[in-house]
Design a protein around this motif. Structure first.
Motif, PDB file in Angstrom:
ATOM      1  N   ARG A   1     -12.501  10.304   4.376  1.00  0.00           N
ATOM      2  CA  ARG A   1     -12.502   8.795   3.847  1.00  0.00           C
ATOM      3  C   ARG A   1     -10.889   8.443   3.577  1.00  0.00           C
ATOM      4  NH1 ARG A   1     -14.387   9.149  -1.696  1.00  0.00           N
ATOM      5  NH2 ARG A   1     -13.531   6.852  -1.923  1.00  0.00           N
ATOM      6  N   ALA A   2      -9.994   9.149   4.246  1.00  0.00           N
ATOM      7  CA  ALA A   2      -8.583   9.005   4.217  1.00  0.00           C
ATOM      8  C   ALA A   2      -8.099   8.627   5.416  1.00  0.00           C
ATOM      9  CB  ALA A   2      -7.696  10.308   3.382  1.00  0.00           C
ATOM     10  N   THR A   3      -8.813   7.500   6.239  1.00  0.00           N
ATOM     11  CA  THR A   3      -8.422   7.105   7.382  1.00  0.00           C
ATOM     12  C   THR A   3      -7.441   6.112   7.372  1.00  0.00           C
ATOM     13  OG1 THR A   3      -9.960   5.158   7.295  1.00  0.00           O
ATOM     14  CG2 THR A   3     -11.017   7.157   8.148  1.00  0.00           C
ATOM     15  N   ARG A   4      -6.710   5.713   8.723  1.00  0.00           N
ATOM     16  CA  ARG A   4      -5.762   4.768   8.711  1.00  0.00           C
ATOM     17  C   ARG A   4      -5.896   3.506   8.073  1.00  0.00           C
ATOM     18  NH1 ARG A   4      -4.472   1.200  12.526  1.00  0.00           N
ATOM     19  NH2 ARG A   4      -2.374   0.511  12.699  1.00  0.00           N
ATOM     20  N   VAL A   5      -7.075   3.065   8.400  1.00  0.00           N
ATOM     21  CA  VAL A   5      -7.590   1.936   7.774  1.00  0.00           C
ATOM     22  C   VAL A   5      -7.730   1.813   6.396  1.00  0.00           C
ATOM     23  CG1 VAL A   5      -9.335   0.052   7.969  1.00  0.00           C
ATOM     24  CG2 VAL A   5      -8.635   0.924   9.984  1.00  0.00           C
ATOM     25  N   GLN A   6      -8.286   2.868   5.817  1.00  0.00           N
ATOM     26  CA  GLN A   6      -8.471   3.030   4.333  1.00  0.00           C
ATOM     27  C   GLN A   6      -7.196   3.021   3.559  1.00  0.00           C
ATOM     28  OE1 GLN A   6     -11.235   2.022   2.591  1.00  0.00           O
ATOM     29  NE2 GLN A   6     -11.943   1.615   4.562  1.00  0.00           N
ATOM     30  N   LEU A   7      -6.254   4.000   4.140  1.00  0.00           N
ATOM     31  CA  LEU A   7      -5.047   3.957   3.569  1.00  0.00           C
ATOM     32  C   LEU A   7      -3.959   2.741   3.625  1.00  0.00           C
ATOM     33  CD1 LEU A   7      -4.106   7.469   5.039  1.00  0.00           C
ATOM     34  CD2 LEU A   7      -4.110   7.010   2.464  1.00  0.00           C
ATOM     35  N   LYS A   8      -4.225   1.878   4.630  1.00  0.00           N
ATOM     36  CA  LYS A   8      -3.394   0.533   4.488  1.00  0.00           C
ATOM     37  C   LYS A   8      -3.982  -0.277   3.733  1.00  0.00           C
ATOM     38  CE  LYS A   8      -2.045  -0.939   8.535  1.00  0.00           C
ATOM     39  NZ  LYS A   8      -2.083  -1.373  10.118  1.00  0.00           N
ATOM     40  N   VAL A   9      -5.509  -0.275   3.707  1.00  0.00           N
ATOM     41  CA  VAL A   9      -6.193  -1.087   2.882  1.00  0.00           C
ATOM     42  C   VAL A   9      -5.599  -0.857   1.280  1.00  0.00           C
ATOM     43  CG1 VAL A   9      -8.273  -1.835   1.645  1.00  0.00           C
ATOM     44  CG2 VAL A   9      -7.888  -1.810   4.060  1.00  0.00           C
ATOM     45  N   ALA A  10      -5.678   0.464   0.755  1.00  0.00           N
ATOM     46  CA  ALA A  10      -5.244   0.972  -0.318  1.00  0.00           C
ATOM     47  C   ALA A  10      -3.836   0.702  -0.893  1.00  0.00           C
ATOM     48  CB  ALA A  10      -5.686   2.229  -0.748  1.00  0.00           C
ATOM     49  N   LEU A  11      -2.866   0.932   0.120  1.00  0.00           N
ATOM     50  CA  LEU A  11      -1.459   0.588  -0.233  1.00  0.00           C
ATOM     51  C   LEU A  11      -1.102  -0.825  -0.108  1.00  0.00           C
ATOM     52  CD1 LEU A  11       0.038   3.712   2.165  1.00  0.00           C
ATOM     53  CD2 LEU A  11      -0.072   3.325  -0.365  1.00  0.00           C
ATOM     54  N   ARG A  12      -1.840  -1.550   0.856  1.00  0.00           N
ATOM     55  CA  ARG A  12      -1.659  -3.166   0.515  1.00  0.00           C
ATOM     56  C   ARG A  12      -1.873  -3.671  -0.764  1.00  0.00           C
ATOM     57  NH1 ARG A  12      -3.406  -4.202   6.434  1.00  0.00           N
ATOM     58  NH2 ARG A  12      -1.270  -4.284   7.474  1.00  0.00           N
ATOM     59  N   GLN A  13      -3.059  -3.232  -1.410  1.00  0.00           N
ATOM     60  CA  GLN A  13      -3.471  -3.495  -2.636  1.00  0.00           C
ATOM     61  C   GLN A  13      -2.788  -3.135  -3.785  1.00  0.00           C
ATOM     62  OE1 GLN A  13      -6.443  -5.438  -3.372  1.00  0.00           O
ATOM     63  NE2 GLN A  13      -5.685  -5.665  -5.333  1.00  0.00           N
ATOM     64  N   ILE A  14      -1.984  -1.944  -3.629  1.00  0.00           N
ATOM     65  CA  ILE A  14      -1.296  -1.433  -4.628  1.00  0.00           C
ATOM     66  C   ILE A  14      -0.131  -2.295  -4.485  1.00  0.00           C
ATOM     67  CG2 ILE A  14      -0.209   0.512  -3.932  1.00  0.00           C
ATOM     68  CD1 ILE A  14      -1.080   1.899  -6.341  1.00  0.00           C
ATOM     69  N   ALA A  15       0.556  -2.683  -3.394  1.00  0.00           N
ATOM     70  CA  ALA A  15       1.705  -3.420  -3.236  1.00  0.00           C
ATOM     71  C   ALA A  15       1.872  -4.552  -3.972  1.00  0.00           C
ATOM     72  CB  ALA A  15       2.064  -3.611  -1.698  1.00  0.00           C
ATOM     73  N   LYS A  16       0.590  -5.290  -4.226  1.00  0.00           N
ATOM     74  CA  LYS A  16       0.401  -6.425  -5.159  1.00  0.00           C
ATOM     75  C   LYS A  16       0.706  -6.190  -6.483  1.00  0.00           C
ATOM     76  CE  LYS A  16      -2.863  -8.282  -1.688  1.00  0.00           C
ATOM     77  NZ  LYS A  16      -4.227  -8.620  -1.389  1.00  0.00           N
ATOM     78  N   ALA A  17       1.096  -5.011  -7.193  1.00  0.00           N
ATOM     79  CA  ALA A  17       1.168  -4.901  -8.391  1.00  0.00           C
ATOM     80  C   ALA A  17       2.142  -5.679  -8.853  1.00  0.00           C
ATOM     81  CB  ALA A  17       1.376  -3.377  -8.543  1.00  0.00           C
ATOM     82  N   ARG A  18       2.257  -6.155 -10.187  1.00  0.00           N
ATOM     83  CA  ARG A  18       3.119  -6.976 -10.789  1.00  0.00           C
ATOM     84  C   ARG A  18       4.275  -6.029 -11.314  1.00  0.00           C
ATOM     85  NH1 ARG A  18      -0.593  -9.230 -15.563  1.00  0.00           N
ATOM     86  NH2 ARG A  18      -0.540  -7.003 -15.149  1.00  0.00           N
ATOM     87  N   ARG A  19       5.410  -6.539 -11.499  1.00  0.00           N
ATOM     88  CA  ARG A  19       6.590  -5.674 -11.645  1.00  0.00           C
ATOM     89  C   ARG A  19       6.593  -4.556 -12.955  1.00  0.00           C
ATOM     90  NH1 ARG A  19      11.811  -7.136  -9.572  1.00  0.00           N
ATOM     91  NH2 ARG A  19      13.061  -5.554  -9.895  1.00  0.00           N
ATOM     92  N   PRO A  20       5.863  -4.970 -13.822  1.00  0.00           N
ATOM     93  CA  PRO A  20       5.828  -4.043 -15.204  1.00  0.00           C
ATOM     94  C   PRO A  20       4.502  -3.143 -14.924  1.00  0.00           C
ATOM     95  CG  PRO A  20       4.987  -6.203 -15.654  1.00  0.00           C
ATOM     96  CD  PRO A  20       5.468  -6.412 -14.419  1.00  0.00           C
ATOM     97  N   ASP A  21       3.776  -3.163 -13.979  1.00  0.00           N
ATOM     98  CA  ASP A  21       2.582  -2.512 -13.875  1.00  0.00           C
ATOM     99  C   ASP A  21       3.051  -1.081 -13.209  1.00  0.00           C
ATOM    100  OD1 ASP A  21       1.151  -4.638 -14.457  1.00  0.00           O
ATOM    101  OD2 ASP A  21       0.537  -5.146 -12.293  1.00  0.00           O
ATOM    102  N   PRO A  22       2.620  -0.073 -14.044  1.00  0.00           N
ATOM    103  CA  PRO A  22       2.692   1.152 -13.826  1.00  0.00           C
ATOM    104  C   PRO A  22       2.005   1.493 -12.294  1.00  0.00           C
ATOM    105  CG  PRO A  22       2.241   1.353 -15.944  1.00  0.00           C
ATOM    106  CD  PRO A  22       1.886   0.004 -15.501  1.00  0.00           C
ATOM    107  N   VAL A  23       2.542   2.240 -11.369  1.00  0.00           N
ATOM    108  CA  VAL A  23       1.812   2.469 -10.012  1.00  0.00           C
ATOM    109  C   VAL A  23       2.051   3.952  -9.741  1.00  0.00           C
ATOM    110  CG1 VAL A  23       1.743   1.952  -7.624  1.00  0.00           C
ATOM    111  CG2 VAL A  23       1.957   0.158  -9.213  1.00  0.00           C
ATOM    112  N   VAL A  24       1.051   4.697  -9.291  1.00  0.00           N
ATOM    113  CA  VAL A  24       1.153   6.174  -8.755  1.00  0.00           C
ATOM    114  C   VAL A  24       0.502   6.331  -7.676  1.00  0.00           C
ATOM    115  CG1 VAL A  24       0.155   8.471  -9.219  1.00  0.00           C
ATOM    116  CG2 VAL A  24       0.948   7.041 -11.257  1.00  0.00           C
ATOM    117  N   VAL A  25       1.212   6.687  -6.505  1.00  0.00           N
ATOM    118  CA  VAL A  25       0.928   6.920  -5.122  1.00  0.00           C
ATOM    119  C   VAL A  25       0.912   8.500  -5.148  1.00  0.00           C
ATOM    120  CG1 VAL A  25       1.077   6.520  -2.668  1.00  0.00           C
ATOM    121  CG2 VAL A  25       1.479   4.721  -4.450  1.00  0.00           C
TER     122      VAL A  25
END
Length: 142
Positions: free
Chosen positions: A87-111
């Motif tokens: 499930r960790a394909t190139r496309v799925q990784l890009k989708v997940a990382l693009r989504q998390i890149a939309k986090a607001r400044r105070p939002d805690p993010v874990v990668v």
């Protein structure tokens, strides 16, 4: 500043224990660069079925981290994207990382990325080996 807005915790958790057949060329090239051999990897783990790029506990560690984030660290189950194995394909990784890149400044993010990394030279600075690339399950040189 988002006064009165509750932070939304988000995470992308990735674990790849074994890679798909398409990744063989990339893994072989990376192993050669590091001076590793398939035989040495199999001896180290005592498992003749292992291939290059094997991370014996990557997928189970990723699943455990997801459980911790949801059950102990206050992350919502829908806010932790788990990508393991195929499930960790190139496309799925890009989708997940693009989504998390939309986090607001105070939002805690874990990668969390647990898998094979390839180190490449910068043509402008040979020998620096500073560029590192995480390989998705379906990595391919083509």
């Amino acid at each position: 500043v988002n006064v009165g807005v509750e932070p939304r915790r988000q995470a992308v958790v990735v674990g790849i224990s074994r890679y798909g057949d398409r990744a063989a060329g990339v893994l072989e090239a990376a192993a050669r660069d590091r001076g590793e051999t398939l035989e040495a990897t199999r001896r180290e783990y005592g498992d003749d079925s292992l291939g290059l790029g094997t991370r014996a506990y990557a997928e189970s560690d990723a699943q455990l981290l997801r459980e911790f984030l949801v059950n102990e660290a206050g992350f919502g189950s829908g806010d932790v994207r788990l990508l393991v194995g195929a499930r960790a394909t190139r496309v799925q990784l890009k989708v997940a990382l693009r989504q998390i890149a939309k986090a607001r400044r105070p939002d805690p993010v874990v990668v969390y990325l647990n898998g094979q990394v390839v180190v490449a030279d910068d043509a402008r600075q040979p020998g620096d080996k500073l560029k590192k690339y995480f390989l998705p399950y379906d990595a391919d040189l083509a």
